[in-house]
Every structure is written in C-alpha cells, then in structure tokens.
Design a protein around this motif. Sequence first.
Motif, PDB file in Angstrom:
ATOM      1  N   THR A   1      -8.523  -5.867  -6.160  1.00  0.00           N
ATOM      2  CA  THR A   1      -9.236  -5.424  -7.362  1.00  0.00           C
ATOM      3  C   THR A   1      -9.973  -4.115  -7.083  1.00  0.00           C
ATOM      4  OG1 THR A   1      -9.493  -7.708  -8.081  1.00  0.00           O
ATOM      5  CG2 THR A   1     -10.940  -6.089  -9.098  1.00  0.00           C
ATOM      6  N   ALA A   2     -10.646  -4.039  -5.920  1.00  0.00           N
ATOM      7  CA  ALA A   2     -11.362  -2.816  -5.554  1.00  0.00           C
ATOM      8  C   ALA A   2     -10.402  -1.632  -5.442  1.00  0.00           C
ATOM      9  CB  ALA A   2     -12.100  -3.013  -4.231  1.00  0.00           C
ATOM     10  N   GLY A   3      -9.201  -1.889  -4.979  1.00  0.00           N
ATOM     11  CA  GLY A   3      -8.199  -0.829  -4.831  1.00  0.00           C
ATOM     12  C   GLY A   3      -7.550  -0.422  -6.139  1.00  0.00           C
ATOM     13  N   GLY A   4      -7.911  -1.091  -7.224  1.00  0.00           N
ATOM     14  CA  GLY A   4      -7.376  -0.744  -8.537  1.00  0.00           C
ATOM     15  C   GLY A   4      -5.975  -1.266  -8.797  1.00  0.00           C
ATOM     16  N   LEU A   5      -5.564  -2.288  -8.054  1.00  0.00           N
ATOM     17  CA  LEU A   5      -4.220  -2.853  -8.220  1.00  0.00           C
ATOM     18  C   LEU A   5      -4.263  -3.980  -9.247  1.00  0.00           C
ATOM     19  CD1 LEU A   5      -3.276  -2.968  -4.463  1.00  0.00           C
ATOM     20  CD2 LEU A   5      -2.526  -1.298  -6.149  1.00  0.00           C
ATOM     21  N   GLN A   6      -3.280  -3.996 -10.135  1.00  0.00           N
ATOM     22  CA  GLN A   6      -3.210  -5.046 -11.151  1.00  0.00           C
ATOM     23  C   GLN A   6      -2.278  -6.145 -10.672  1.00  0.00           C
ATOM     24  OE1 GLN A   6      -2.036  -3.103 -14.731  1.00  0.00           O
ATOM     25  NE2 GLN A   6      -4.087  -2.298 -15.124  1.00  0.00           N
ATOM     26  N   PHE A   7      -2.749  -7.365 -10.780  1.00  0.00           N
ATOM     27  CA  PHE A   7      -1.970  -8.495 -10.298  1.00  0.00           C
ATOM     28  C   PHE A   7      -2.284  -9.724 -11.128  1.00  0.00           C
ATOM     29  CE2 PHE A   7      -5.930  -8.288  -7.971  1.00  0.00           C
ATOM     30  CZ  PHE A   7      -6.401  -9.582  -8.016  1.00  0.00           C
TER      31      PHE A   7
ATOM     32  N   ASP B   1      -5.625  -4.269   6.566  1.00  0.00           N
ATOM     33  CA  ASP B   1      -4.242  -4.141   7.011  1.00  0.00           C
ATOM     34  C   ASP B   1      -3.314  -4.987   6.134  1.00  0.00           C
ATOM     35  OD1 ASP B   1      -2.191  -3.212   8.890  1.00  0.00           O
ATOM     36  OD2 ASP B   1      -2.113  -5.326   9.516  1.00  0.00           O
ATOM     37  N   CYS B   2      -3.777  -6.140   5.702  1.00  0.00           N
ATOM     38  CA  CYS B   2      -2.979  -6.990   4.804  1.00  0.00           C
ATOM     39  C   CYS B   2      -2.750  -6.290   3.464  1.00  0.00           C
ATOM     40  CB  CYS B   2      -3.670  -8.335   4.591  1.00  0.00           C
ATOM     41  SG  CYS B   2      -3.728  -9.356   6.073  1.00  0.00           S
ATOM     42  N   ILE B   3      -3.768  -5.609   2.951  1.00  0.00           N
ATOM     43  CA  ILE B   3      -3.618  -4.848   1.705  1.00  0.00           C
ATOM     44  C   ILE B   3      -2.612  -3.722   1.914  1.00  0.00           C
ATOM     45  CG2 ILE B   3      -4.822  -3.429  -0.015  1.00  0.00           C
ATOM     46  CD1 ILE B   3      -5.626  -6.420  -0.008  1.00  0.00           C
ATOM     47  N   ALA B   4      -2.680  -3.065   3.072  1.00  0.00           N
ATOM     48  CA  ALA B   4      -1.729  -1.991   3.387  1.00  0.00           C
ATOM     49  C   ALA B   4      -0.297  -2.525   3.426  1.00  0.00           C
ATOM     50  CB  ALA B   4      -2.097  -1.337   4.719  1.00  0.00           C
TER      51      ALA B   4
ATOM     52  N   GLY C   1       6.022  -0.781  -2.503  1.00  0.00           N
ATOM     53  CA  GLY C   1       6.642   0.521  -2.690  1.00  0.00           C
ATOM     54  C   GLY C   1       6.118   1.334  -3.857  1.00  0.00           C
ATOM     55  N   VAL C   2       5.852   0.730  -4.988  1.00  0.00           N
ATOM     56  CA  VAL C   2       5.447   1.499  -6.167  1.00  0.00           C
ATOM     57  C   VAL C   2       3.950   1.396  -6.447  1.00  0.00           C
ATOM     58  CG1 VAL C   2       7.702   1.332  -7.253  1.00  0.00           C
ATOM     59  CG2 VAL C   2       5.977  -0.393  -7.745  1.00  0.00           C
ATOM     60  N   LEU C   3       3.228   0.659  -5.648  1.00  0.00           N
ATOM     61  CA  LEU C   3       1.797   0.496  -5.875  1.00  0.00           C
ATOM     62  C   LEU C   3       1.019   1.629  -5.209  1.00  0.00           C
ATOM     63  CD1 LEU C   3       1.445  -3.310  -5.093  1.00  0.00           C
ATOM     64  CD2 LEU C   3       1.713  -2.239  -7.323  1.00  0.00           C
ATOM     65  N   ARG C   4      -0.046   2.046  -5.846  1.00  0.00           N
ATOM     66  CA  ARG C   4      -0.951   3.042  -5.284  1.00  0.00           C
ATOM     67  C   ARG C   4      -2.346   2.431  -5.279  1.00  0.00           C
ATOM     68  NH1 ARG C   4       2.595   6.486  -4.558  1.00  0.00           N
ATOM     69  NH2 ARG C   4       3.673   7.826  -5.992  1.00  0.00           N
ATOM     70  N   ALA C   5      -3.006   2.541  -4.148  1.00  0.00           N
ATOM     71  CA  ALA C   5      -4.332   1.932  -4.024  1.00  0.00           C
ATOM     72  C   ALA C   5      -5.384   3.004  -3.783  1.00  0.00           C
ATOM     73  CB  ALA C   5      -4.346   0.936  -2.875  1.00  0.00           C
ATOM     74  N   ASN C   6      -6.588   2.728  -4.226  1.00  0.00           N
ATOM     75  CA  ASN C   6      -7.744   3.569  -3.943  1.00  0.00           C
ATOM     76  C   ASN C   6      -8.306   3.088  -2.597  1.00  0.00           C
ATOM     77  OD1 ASN C   6     -10.259   4.725  -3.725  1.00  0.00           O
ATOM     78  ND2 ASN C   6     -10.814   4.378  -5.864  1.00  0.00           N
ATOM     79  N   TRP C   7      -7.886   3.737  -1.512  1.00  0.00           N
ATOM     80  CA  TRP C   7      -8.214   3.257  -0.178  1.00  0.00           C
ATOM     81  C   TRP C   7      -9.701   3.358   0.145  1.00  0.00           C
ATOM     82  CZ3 TRP C   7      -5.305  -0.055   1.948  1.00  0.00           C
ATOM     83  CH2 TRP C   7      -3.949  -0.061   1.639  1.00  0.00           C
ATOM     84  N   LYS C   8     -10.364   4.361  -0.381  1.00  0.00           N
ATOM     85  CA  LYS C   8     -11.810   4.478  -0.148  1.00  0.00           C
ATOM     86  C   LYS C   8     -12.522   3.253  -0.737  1.00  0.00           C
ATOM     87  CE  LYS C   8     -15.859   7.437  -0.793  1.00  0.00           C
ATOM     88  NZ  LYS C   8     -16.684   6.362  -0.409  1.00  0.00           N
TER      89      LYS C   8
END
Length: 185
Positions: free
Chosen positions: A57-63, A147-150, A157-164
Amino acid sequence: MRGRSITLQSHRRRFECIEPGVLGMPDIMSVEKRSKLMSRIKGKNTTPERYIACLLTAGGLQFEQHCRDLAGTPDFVFRRASTVVFVDGDFWHGWRFPIWKHRLSDTWRQKIERNRQRDTSNRRKLRRRGWKVIRLWEHQVEADAVDCIARIVDRAGVLRANWKAVHDANETLPPLKRRNRLPKP
C-alpha cells in the motif's frame, strides 16, 4: 461420533489417546483444550501478510486480497499483472519439510503433507490459467520484507513502486520477531 478416550500416565505427563479406528489425534492436551488452541490459529491476515500489505500500500501498488475466485485463495492478487502472491507459514506449509518431518507424529506429518500437495496443485492450476505465482515464506518476510516487495514488483514486470515510501513505511513498522517454529532436524 467420538470415541471413548483413555488416559495414560507416562513419564509424569498426561497423554490422551483416542481408541484405534476413531478419527482423532493422540495428544498431550484434552480435546477441548486442543480445539480452543487450534481455533486461535488464523488463516488470513497473519502478521507477515499484514506487513506485506502495508508495504504494498505504501508503495502505491493496487491489489486484492484473498480472492476466492482463484485456486488456493491467494493472499494478494495483481489482476493487471496476472500475478498472485501466497505468504505461507513455515510450519503449516512445510518449509524444508523433508528435513524435520521425522520429528512429527503421523497425524501432523499427514496434515502438512496434504497442505503441501494442495499448495502444489493450486500453483499448477494458476500457472495453467496464465497466472504468475509468487510464494513468500514467513521467514523471508521476517528477514527482509522490502526484498519480498522487490521480488513481487520484479516478477510481475508491469508494476511500479514508490520505493522511498516502501522504505519509509518499513522504518516505521515494528520489527518482525523471528521465532523458531520448526522442530529441530
């Protein structure tokens, strides 16, 4: 129908044995006590799952979570990326099971073996239907959740995360305590 239980005194411990031929498991606890204990074990929203959900959720990923329309009810589903994630407990899903299975009673050995077979079957069904399947073990989440999120982002492949934001969220979460849950080999 329940069988008649027999109490034995052995090595100053109370063992409750179920009569042969009756479904049940030999145990050091009463049936009521074991039932109460087992009812407290959660299958959804475990601590490692909540940790991963917070970082996703923090990384902005929708699931989506616990989608019943997919085999095995995956813990996390990324539909656009056709990716599912299972966060499996080390004991219940048998991480390195062949090494420590000899330490368990037949009942537990069979239960965990069935869980492992069901996991394999569900992964195969999902892969045949075009899903990418990621399996995270409890000890991996406890060791390095970022590392699990990475792994999830890389594999999808198509997901982009806000790593900060992921790293910031990881810093604010309490550390996961690594507990040794597995029997010694």
